[in-house]
Structures are given as C-alpha cells and as structure tokens.
Design a protein around this motif. Structure first.
Motif, PDB file in Angstrom:
ATOM      1  N   GLU A   1      -8.900  -1.535   0.959  1.00  0.00           N
ATOM      2  CA  GLU A   1      -8.972  -2.992   0.786  1.00  0.00           C
ATOM      3  C   GLU A   1      -7.624  -3.640   1.089  1.00  0.00           C
ATOM      4  OE1 GLU A   1     -12.533  -3.613  -2.515  1.00  0.00           O
ATOM      5  OE2 GLU A   1     -10.470  -3.359  -3.223  1.00  0.00           O
ATOM      6  N   THR A   2      -6.536  -2.990   0.650  1.00  0.00           N
ATOM      7  CA  THR A   2      -5.206  -3.525   0.947  1.00  0.00           C
ATOM      8  C   THR A   2      -4.949  -3.512   2.451  1.00  0.00           C
ATOM      9  OG1 THR A   2      -4.376  -2.714  -1.181  1.00  0.00           O
ATOM     10  CG2 THR A   2      -2.741  -3.243   0.501  1.00  0.00           C
ATOM     11  N   ALA A   3      -5.327  -2.414   3.101  1.00  0.00           N
ATOM     12  CA  ALA A   3      -5.145  -2.311   4.548  1.00  0.00           C
ATOM     13  C   ALA A   3      -5.971  -3.364   5.281  1.00  0.00           C
ATOM     14  CB  ALA A   3      -5.531  -0.912   5.020  1.00  0.00           C
ATOM     15  N   CYS A   4      -7.171  -3.613   4.776  1.00  0.00           N
ATOM     16  CA  CYS A   4      -8.044  -4.606   5.411  1.00  0.00           C
ATOM     17  C   CYS A   4      -7.398  -5.990   5.372  1.00  0.00           C
ATOM     18  CB  CYS A   4      -9.391  -4.608   4.691  1.00  0.00           C
ATOM     19  SG  CYS A   4     -10.647  -5.590   5.514  1.00  0.00           S
ATOM     20  N   GLN A   5      -6.819  -6.346   4.236  1.00  0.00           N
ATOM     21  CA  GLN A   5      -6.152  -7.645   4.124  1.00  0.00           C
ATOM     22  C   GLN A   5      -4.944  -7.722   5.061  1.00  0.00           C
ATOM     23  OE1 GLN A   5      -5.264  -7.930  -0.050  1.00  0.00           O
ATOM     24  NE2 GLN A   5      -7.413  -7.889  -0.650  1.00  0.00           N
ATOM     25  N   ALA A   6      -4.186  -6.615   5.126  1.00  0.00           N
ATOM     26  CA  ALA A   6      -2.993  -6.609   5.975  1.00  0.00           C
ATOM     27  C   ALA A   6      -3.353  -6.664   7.451  1.00  0.00           C
ATOM     28  CB  ALA A   6      -2.162  -5.357   5.686  1.00  0.00           C
ATOM     29  N   SER A   7      -4.474  -6.037   7.822  1.00  0.00           N
ATOM     30  CA  SER A   7      -4.851  -5.983   9.239  1.00  0.00           C
ATOM     31  C   SER A   7      -5.142  -7.362   9.803  1.00  0.00           C
ATOM     32  CB  SER A   7      -6.066  -5.070   9.423  1.00  0.00           C
ATOM     33  OG  SER A   7      -7.250  -5.677   8.925  1.00  0.00           O
ATOM     34  N   ARG A   8      -5.517  -8.311   8.954  1.00  0.00           N
ATOM     35  CA  ARG A   8      -5.814  -9.670   9.432  1.00  0.00           C
ATOM     36  C   ARG A   8      -4.552 -10.380   9.903  1.00  0.00           C
ATOM     37  NH1 ARG A   8      -9.912  -6.789   9.302  1.00  0.00           N
ATOM     38  NH2 ARG A   8     -11.927  -7.728   8.860  1.00  0.00           N
TER      39      ARG A   8
ATOM     40  N   LEU B   1       2.518   8.203  -1.658  1.00  0.00           N
ATOM     41  CA  LEU B   1       1.706   7.742  -0.533  1.00  0.00           C
ATOM     42  C   LEU B   1       0.818   6.573  -0.943  1.00  0.00           C
ATOM     43  CD1 LEU B   1       0.675  11.235   0.895  1.00  0.00           C
ATOM     44  CD2 LEU B   1       2.238   9.608   1.963  1.00  0.00           C
ATOM     45  N   LEU B   2       0.197   6.698  -2.118  1.00  0.00           N
ATOM     46  CA  LEU B   2      -0.676   5.623  -2.591  1.00  0.00           C
ATOM     47  C   LEU B   2       0.103   4.328  -2.785  1.00  0.00           C
ATOM     48  CD1 LEU B   2      -2.846   7.565  -5.202  1.00  0.00           C
ATOM     49  CD2 LEU B   2      -3.653   6.548  -3.076  1.00  0.00           C
ATOM     50  N   ALA B   3       1.296   4.442  -3.342  1.00  0.00           N
ATOM     51  CA  ALA B   3       2.092   3.239  -3.595  1.00  0.00           C
ATOM     52  C   ALA B   3       2.612   2.643  -2.290  1.00  0.00           C
ATOM     53  CB  ALA B   3       3.248   3.569  -4.533  1.00  0.00           C
ATOM     54  N   ALA B   4       3.087   3.500  -1.385  1.00  0.00           N
ATOM     55  CA  ALA B   4       3.631   2.992  -0.120  1.00  0.00           C
ATOM     56  C   ALA B   4       2.553   2.316   0.720  1.00  0.00           C
ATOM     57  CB  ALA B   4       4.271   4.139   0.661  1.00  0.00           C
ATOM     58  N   ALA B   5       1.318   2.779   0.581  1.00  0.00           N
ATOM     59  CA  ALA B   5       0.219   2.151   1.321  1.00  0.00           C
ATOM     60  C   ALA B   5      -0.042   0.718   0.851  1.00  0.00           C
ATOM     61  CB  ALA B   5      -1.054   2.985   1.176  1.00  0.00           C
ATOM     62  N   GLN B   6       0.530   0.344  -0.291  1.00  0.00           N
ATOM     63  CA  GLN B   6       0.387  -1.032  -0.790  1.00  0.00           C
ATOM     64  C   GLN B   6       1.541  -1.932  -0.348  1.00  0.00           C
ATOM     65  OE1 GLN B   6      -2.530  -1.492  -2.813  1.00  0.00           O
ATOM     66  NE2 GLN B   6      -2.779   0.578  -2.007  1.00  0.00           N
ATOM     67  N   TRP B   7       2.507  -1.374   0.371  1.00  0.00           N
ATOM     68  CA  TRP B   7       3.676  -2.153   0.792  1.00  0.00           C
ATOM     69  C   TRP B   7       3.332  -3.006   2.021  1.00  0.00           C
ATOM     70  CZ3 TRP B   7       8.134   2.001   0.604  1.00  0.00           C
ATOM     71  CH2 TRP B   7       8.481   2.227  -0.726  1.00  0.00           C
ATOM     72  N   THR B   8       2.592  -4.039   1.822  1.00  0.00           N
ATOM     73  CA  THR B   8       2.184  -4.902   2.939  1.00  0.00           C
ATOM     74  C   THR B   8       2.802  -6.295   2.847  1.00  0.00           C
ATOM     75  OG1 THR B   8       0.190  -5.537   1.707  1.00  0.00           O
ATOM     76  CG2 THR B   8       0.000  -3.681   3.230  1.00  0.00           C
ATOM     77  N   ASP B   9       3.623  -6.524   1.825  1.00  0.00           N
ATOM     78  CA  ASP B   9       4.253  -7.838   1.654  1.00  0.00           C
ATOM     79  C   ASP B   9       5.528  -7.892   2.502  1.00  0.00           C
ATOM     80  OD1 ASP B   9       4.938 -10.344   0.830  1.00  0.00           O
ATOM     81  OD2 ASP B   9       5.766  -9.711  -1.106  1.00  0.00           O
ATOM     82  N   THR B  10       5.343  -7.950   3.793  1.00  0.00           N
ATOM     83  CA  THR B  10       6.477  -7.955   4.713  1.00  0.00           C
ATOM     84  C   THR B  10       6.091  -8.730   5.965  1.00  0.00           C
ATOM     85  OG1 THR B  10       7.926  -6.556   6.072  1.00  0.00           O
ATOM     86  CG2 THR B  10       5.694  -5.744   5.671  1.00  0.00           C
ATOM     87  N   GLU B  11       7.095  -9.270   6.629  1.00  0.00           N
ATOM     88  CA  GLU B  11       6.878  -9.954   7.904  1.00  0.00           C
ATOM     89  C   GLU B  11       7.142  -9.022   9.075  1.00  0.00           C
ATOM     90  OE1 GLU B  11       5.592 -12.982   8.065  1.00  0.00           O
ATOM     91  OE2 GLU B  11       5.540 -12.921   5.861  1.00  0.00           O
ATOM     92  N   ASP B  12       7.511  -7.800   8.787  1.00  0.00           N
ATOM     93  CA  ASP B  12       7.825  -6.811   9.819  1.00  0.00           C
ATOM     94  C   ASP B  12       6.522  -6.257  10.396  1.00  0.00           C
ATOM     95  OD1 ASP B  12       8.556  -4.627  11.348  1.00  0.00           O
ATOM     96  OD2 ASP B  12      10.105  -3.950   9.960  1.00  0.00           O
ATOM     97  N   ASP B  13       6.181  -6.689  11.622  1.00  0.00           N
ATOM     98  CA  ASP B  13       4.925  -6.282  12.240  1.00  0.00           C
ATOM     99  C   ASP B  13       4.856  -4.769  12.418  1.00  0.00           C
ATOM    100  OD1 ASP B  13       2.403  -7.178  13.671  1.00  0.00           O
ATOM    101  OD2 ASP B  13       3.357  -6.018  15.256  1.00  0.00           O
TER     102      ASP B  13
END
Length: 744
Positions: free
Chosen positions: A474-481, A431-443
C-alpha cells in the motif's frame, strides 16, 4: 609548632605522639537502592569477582568495572553488591565510596578524591601530607595496614581518575568502578549492564508505586498499559524511575494516560523528565544524560557523524553492510568507530561481532539531534538514500536465490539459498521500515524504494507474512503515483493485488488487478497485460466466479504464447487446469495440467512443477486414478521438501490424505492430514489448518471415532468463522451434521 610566630632561635623537643590505632572497620557507602530488581545474574557475577576466596591470592588487588548506558542503573547495582558483600562479612577493613562525577561539567580529580578517601580512613586535615604524591603514598600506606577494604569509585569518565586511587600493598582489597565507558586501558574485569527484562521493568514500576502507597494497584490492574509504558522507556531503569515518579505525582490517573502522553510526545526523550532527584541526588531527566554523552563525541566530529547516521538505521539491529551504507565508509575505516561507540555504551555489539544495536531511546535521541539542526538534514537524507539503494539491490539478489526462476535478476551476491534466506531474516525489520521511506523528493530513491518493496513482497509472500506485505504494498502504491510511469504503477498494483488476495480480501484484490490491467493497456505493456490477466483470474477464482476466471487465464496464456514466454504460459495453463477442476471439468483440467507440466519440464522449473503435480494429484483422484494420484502427490511432496516450500508440503499432505481415504487406507489418511495440519500451523496458515482439521474430522467419522471427529470439526469451524467464508463454514457444518446423524 606549626602556626607559631618566632622572633628568635627556638629549641624544641620533637616527640611523636603515639599513633592512634586505625579503625578496624569503616563504611562510607551510601544506602542500598530502595527499589532494585531484575539484576540477579549481574549481582551474582559481581559478587563472584569480589569474593575474597576467589582471585590471585590475598595480596592481589582485583578491579571490577561496570559499564553501561547512562541511566542503566550502574550505581544502584554497585551499591547493592557492595552492601551484600559487607553483609557477608567479606571486607573487615571497611568500604569506601567516592562519586567521581565524571560526567559533570567539572569532574572530581584523583587529587581531590584521594583527600576524601584519606579523611574517610581517619587522617585528619592536620595530618595530611602537603603534596599530592605524598598524599597518595599516605593513602596506600593506610590501606596496607588494614584488613581487606572495598573501594567503590562511582561515575568515572577517565582512567586518570581511577589509576592513582588503586591500592598498593594490602590484604585482599577490591575496587569496584562504574562508568559509561569501558575501562579497557586498565587491568580490570569488565562487566556490561544493559536494560531490564520486561518482567523486571514491571516489577520496578510496581515496587516504586507500592513503596509510596501500598494500596496502589495500577500495575496489577493495567498490565497491558504497564507493558507499553515499559517499552516506551526502553526498559531503562532511569526512564522507569522517571515514569514511576510521574505516576506517583498523578496517582489518581490510570497508567494508560501516561502511555498516551508519551506516545504523542514530539520528543519522548525530553518528555522523560521529573522535577527532583533520586536517592543518590541524580537528576530525574534523561535528555541531559544523552546530551552529555553526545557532547563527548563532538570532540571527534567523524565519530559524532557516524553515531548520528547509525541512528537513522531502520531495523532493530545494524549489520556491517547497513552501517557502511549509512556512513558511506569502507569497513576498515568504519570498524574503529563502531568499537569506540561500543566502548562508550552507545552501541551494543552482538556475540557474533557482526551486528550492533542502538537502545531505542538512543536511536530516538539521534533522530532528534538531526531534526533540531537543519545543517544535518541533508547528511541524514543522503544516508537513507544510500541504504535504500543497498537494500533494493541486495533484496533483489536474495530473491534470485530464494525464487531461482525469477526473471531479470542482477548478478547474485549470495553463495546459496540458505545464505539469502538468512540475510532476509536478519534484515527483516530494517527492510520493512526502509520500504516505508517514501517521504522524499528524490525520484531515484522513490524508484529504489519501489524496487525494494516489490522484491520484499516476494519474500513476504513466501513467509506468509501477509499483513506486512499489504502494508509495504500500500505504501509503494501511494509512492508510485509520484512517478510518471504507468508500467511501474501497474507492477506496484500487481504486488498490492497479490497481498490483498493472500489476505483473502478478494474484492479489493480484483479491483486493484483491474486497475493494473488498465495501466498496462495505457502504456502498451503486453508482458504486464499477460501478468494482470493471470492475476485477475486468481482473484476471480477465489470469488468462485469460475467462468470469468477461465476467460482471464485464457487471455493470459494467449498473450504469453504470442510473446514466446512459455514458462509463464505454463503457469497460466496450470491455473486454468485448477479452475476447470473446480467446475468438475476433470478431463479438460487434466489436459491443461499435462500441457503445463510438459512445458515446465522443458525449463526445469521445479517450483511450478510442484504446484502442477499437486493439482494433477487432485484431478487424478477425481477421475478415480488413485495410484497415479498418490504418485503425483508424493512427487510434489519431494519437490516441496527440496525447495523448502513448507506450505506446499502442507497442501500436498492434505490432498494425499484425501486420496488415501478414498482407498480405505484410513490410518495413513489420518496421518497425512495430521502432518498437513502441523505444517499449516508451522507456516501460520489458519485457514489451511482449518481445512486439514475438517478432513481429520471426516476421516475419524469414517472409522467410527465420532467424539474425536466432532471435536476436530468444531475446532475447524471456529477457525473458518475467522475468515467469514460461507462455503468453508457450510462444509464444516455439513460434516458436523453427518457425524451427529450417523452417531446421534
């Protein structure tokens, strides 16, 4: 008369020469491994299987097969055991060894191997039977006339290489097979070999270096670097031998240099390479070993696909649900592939049969296979997207059980709270690792990741895993932008603020909460505004800006009241009451808390009730209502125990101790504070541990146990200094001064 040329009839007399006696003992074993460590249990098990006193009688042939990942040290183990068995005098007829080269481009066939075995048994070329069947018969006949023989068939890849080389009649012969694959088609006793323990890995590197240079003390001098190096090697013997060779080559360089090199390597598997061979003439390179294992999968494209996708799993183990999500296969289709990958040592199954594990280097290799083939990138991206969606929904459902009063939860997929908690524990690293999977263009994947991060944050807060919570938030915050949704951004900021607040990074938390407030105002989200005001009050209270905190709680309570959300209004009133108590406004605090409790009781919200009753206990104590205080705190303790809220229990025990001390019930107070400290240690709350320790010091001083009081308070002061909170530090220092003044 063989080989003669005859020009007419020939009469000859055939007279068989007296057969020379077969040698009574022979040994074709290669040397025992020069560096061997950490296999005590495996050696003992194999020796038990080879022991002539164990088994089905002197005429039985027992076959032992050792399987494991390529490079795990199967040959070294087999030869170590074989030499030990011979040293014990078990195989008077000798020992035979054949390297079947099962994973070379051209493996040794059984027909070729039997010729080598016959020669080892003393059968010369001139006496070899002409056909393969006759050669096998001669081989079995030779063995039948001998005392017990140990036959080591190394590096087999196919049962066909083994089957015809098994003895027939004989006196206690044993066969020892090594293979990367489980030999479950043959009647064997199967052994599985995995990587070494961290201690054995360290010893192997140390022995490899000191055998070459007895003065090499790098392992002793750089224990942390050696630990990291062993982890980078996945404790795989082949990788450890490779890095040992690299360290011998660069014997003037520290171990840390090699650690740095491997850490930055774009392909660590390929970087684990050294020119040359080991003592058994095997290449010191890891990538070709894994390339060959993967190449064997490609004959079954779906099996190769399952392997690649399992390699995308983010955690340290793979459950059935994760495997199904990654592969997109239903369980009944997936299970045979999991069995096949386990049989060829690319997966390791856990004892419960419900989880599997890829070796770290195998996982890296699977990632590399995908990265090197552009045609596979979409396949892996789709697998990750499926898994994030699965994780988000399951975590949401789990949180609904762990925190029953959570709003807007999906249909629960867990039967009870314990099952949900166990699932969250088992999947934590994934779960911790998957929560870092934000390097995607898939909205859609980003939104699923944000949902996962939010729900995961609730569980991390419960576990008091604040560092992980901050990282995820922090990762989620960056992705939310990257999502044009102010409401989503505000919710993500709220979670980050909570993580920072829990980590005692108060100023940062307040800044983030104010940012969330602005986002909710922009989009007109009144629920979000009410939440943001409440959260802002929490941060301001921790900074001891009590007047501002009271104002913030007031805004929150009014908004929730206007929205008709009485449950959340009760929480705001509870926080308001606690802040009023901080200011010494006990009567006002009591009113706010009692109002909050009344609302809470309407909804049966036991979690909030426990918090309110704990705060009420503090206020009642301050008002001198000690019996009521004890009753309220005892009730809170019961609720916390029922909910499994160990941190809440710690707080209630600590507050109960203060009330008992006021009543002069010092032994009970000391017991309560001691239990509080134990619970704080259990939940890894070091500041709470310090508070309980300081209170222990105060209670011990009250009964004249000054040396113990001084010791407890000094320990608390050391813990307080970790957080740099001047108020806490001053509290402990005043206690120390009071102890010294009373008992100089």
């Amino acid at each position: 008369m063989r080989g003669g040329t005859f020009y007419g009839p020939v009469t000859g007399k055939s007279e068989s020469p007296r057969a020379a006696p077969s040698p009574t003992a022979l040994s074709a074993l290669p040397a025992a491994p020069a560096v061997f460590t950490g296999r005590e249990d495996e050696v003992a098990e194999l020796l038990g299987a080879l022991d002539p006193e164990v088994g089905g009688g002197s005429e039985s042939v027992l076959i032992s097969a050792v399987s494991g990942l390529g490079g795990v040290g199967k040959t070294a183990l087999a030869l170590c055991v074989a030499h030990e068995a011979r040293g014990r005098g078990w195989f008077a007829g000798g020992a035979l060894f054949v390297d079947l080269r099962g994973y070379d481009d051209v493996p040794v066939t059984a027909d070729q191997a039997v010729l080598a075995l016959l020669r080892a048994l003393g059968v010369g070329d001139a006496d070899l039977p002409p056909t393969a069947d006759e050669q096998y018969a001669r081989y079995r006949a030779e063995l039948s006339s001998r005392e017990s023989v140990l036959i080591v068939l190394d590096n087999a890849s196919d049962p066909a290489q083994i089957a015809r080389l098994l003895p027939g009649e004989g006196s206690g012969h044993r066969v020892l097979v090594t293979s990367r694959e489980v030999q479950d088609s043959l009647p064997v006793r199967q052994f599985r070999v995995d990587g070494l323990t961290p201690d054995a890995s360290r010893k192997l590197i140390d022995r490899s270096l000191r055998q070459y240079d007895p003065g090499d003390r790098r392992v002793a001098e750089e224990p942390e670097a050696v630990r990291q190096l062993s982890e980078l090697c996945g404790h795989l013997p082949l990788a450890l031998l490779i890095v040992s060779a690299l360290l011998r080559r660069g014997r003037q360089r520290p171990v840390a240099t090699l650690v740095s090199r491997l850490n930055v390597a774009s392909d660590r598997v390929r970087a684990l390479k050294f020119r040359g061979v080991d003592q058994y003439r095997k290449e010191l390179s890891l990538r070709p070993v894994l390339d060959e294992m993967y190449a064997r999968l490609e004959s079954e494209p779906e099996l190769a696909r399952v392997f690649r996708l399992l390699g995308q799993a983010p955690g340290d183990s793979i459950g059935v649900e994760v495997a199904a999500s990654l592969t997109g296969l239903p369980l009944e289709q997936l299970e045979p592939y999991l069995d096949d990958l386990t049989a060829c040592s690319l997966l390791t199954v856990f004892p419960d049969g419900e989880r599997w594990q890829l070796h770290d280097l195998v996982r890296l290799y699977a990632h590399t296979v995908v990265a090197e083939d552009p045609g596979l990138l979409d396949e892996a991206a789709e697998a990750r997207s499926r898994l994030v969606c699965h994780y988000a929904q399951r975590t949401w459902s789990a949180v609904a059980h762990v925190q029953p009063q959570a709003d807007d939860v999906p249909d629960a997929t867990f039967t009870d709270r314990a099952q949900a908690v166990n699932w969250l524990s088992a999947e934590r690293t994934g779960l911790l690792a998957a929560a870092q999977w934000t390097d995607t263009e898939d909205d859609e994947q980003i939104r699923d990741t944000l949902l996962l991060s939010h729900c995961l944050g609730i569980d991390l807060e419960r576990r008091r895993a604040f560092h992980d919570w901050v990282t995820v938030a922090e990762t989620a915050c960056q992705a939310s932008r990257r999502v044009s949704d102010r409401q989503v951004q505000g919710m993500v900021d709220s979670s980050l603020g909570g993580a920072l607040l829990a980590s005692r990074r108060f100023e940062e938390a307040v800044d983030v909460y104010r940012r969330a407030l602005g986002l909710f105002e922009e989009c007109g989200d009144r629920d979000g505004l009410a939440l943001a005001w409440n959260n802002l009050g929490l941060g301001l209270r921790e900074m001891r800006r009590y007047s501002e905190a009271i104002e913030a709680y007031g805004h929150s309570a009014r908004l929730y009241g206007d929205l008709g959300n009485r449950r959340q209004a009760a929480k705001a009133h509870c926080n308001l009451g606690a802040t009023l108590e901080d200011l010494g406004l006990l009567d006002e605090s009591l009113v706010a808390l009692e109002d909050s409790l009344a609302i809470c009781m309407e909804f049966g919200d036991r979690e909030v009730e426990a918090t309110i009753r704990n705060s009420l206990g503090i206020v009642l104590r301050g008002l001198g209502h000690h019996i009521e205080s004890i009753a309220s705190l005892t009730h809170a303790l019961g609720l916390c125990a029922e909910l499994g809220d160990w941190h809440g229990r710690a707080k209630s025990w600590n507050n109960l101790g203060l009330t008992l001390k006021d009543l002069g019930r010092f032994d009970e107070a000391l017991s309560a504070h001691t239990r509080a400290r134990s619970w704080y240690v259990f939940v890894e709350d070091r500041r709470g541990e310090a508070l309980a320790g300081a209170n222990i010091g105060v209670t011990l001083r009250a009964v004249g146990r000054c040396e113990e009081a001084l010791s407890a308070t000094h320990q608390a002061l050391d813990l307080f200094r970790e957080f740099g909170d001047e108020h806490d530090i001053a509290f402990a220092q005043r206690n120390i001064a009071a102890i010294l003044k009373a008992h100089p």
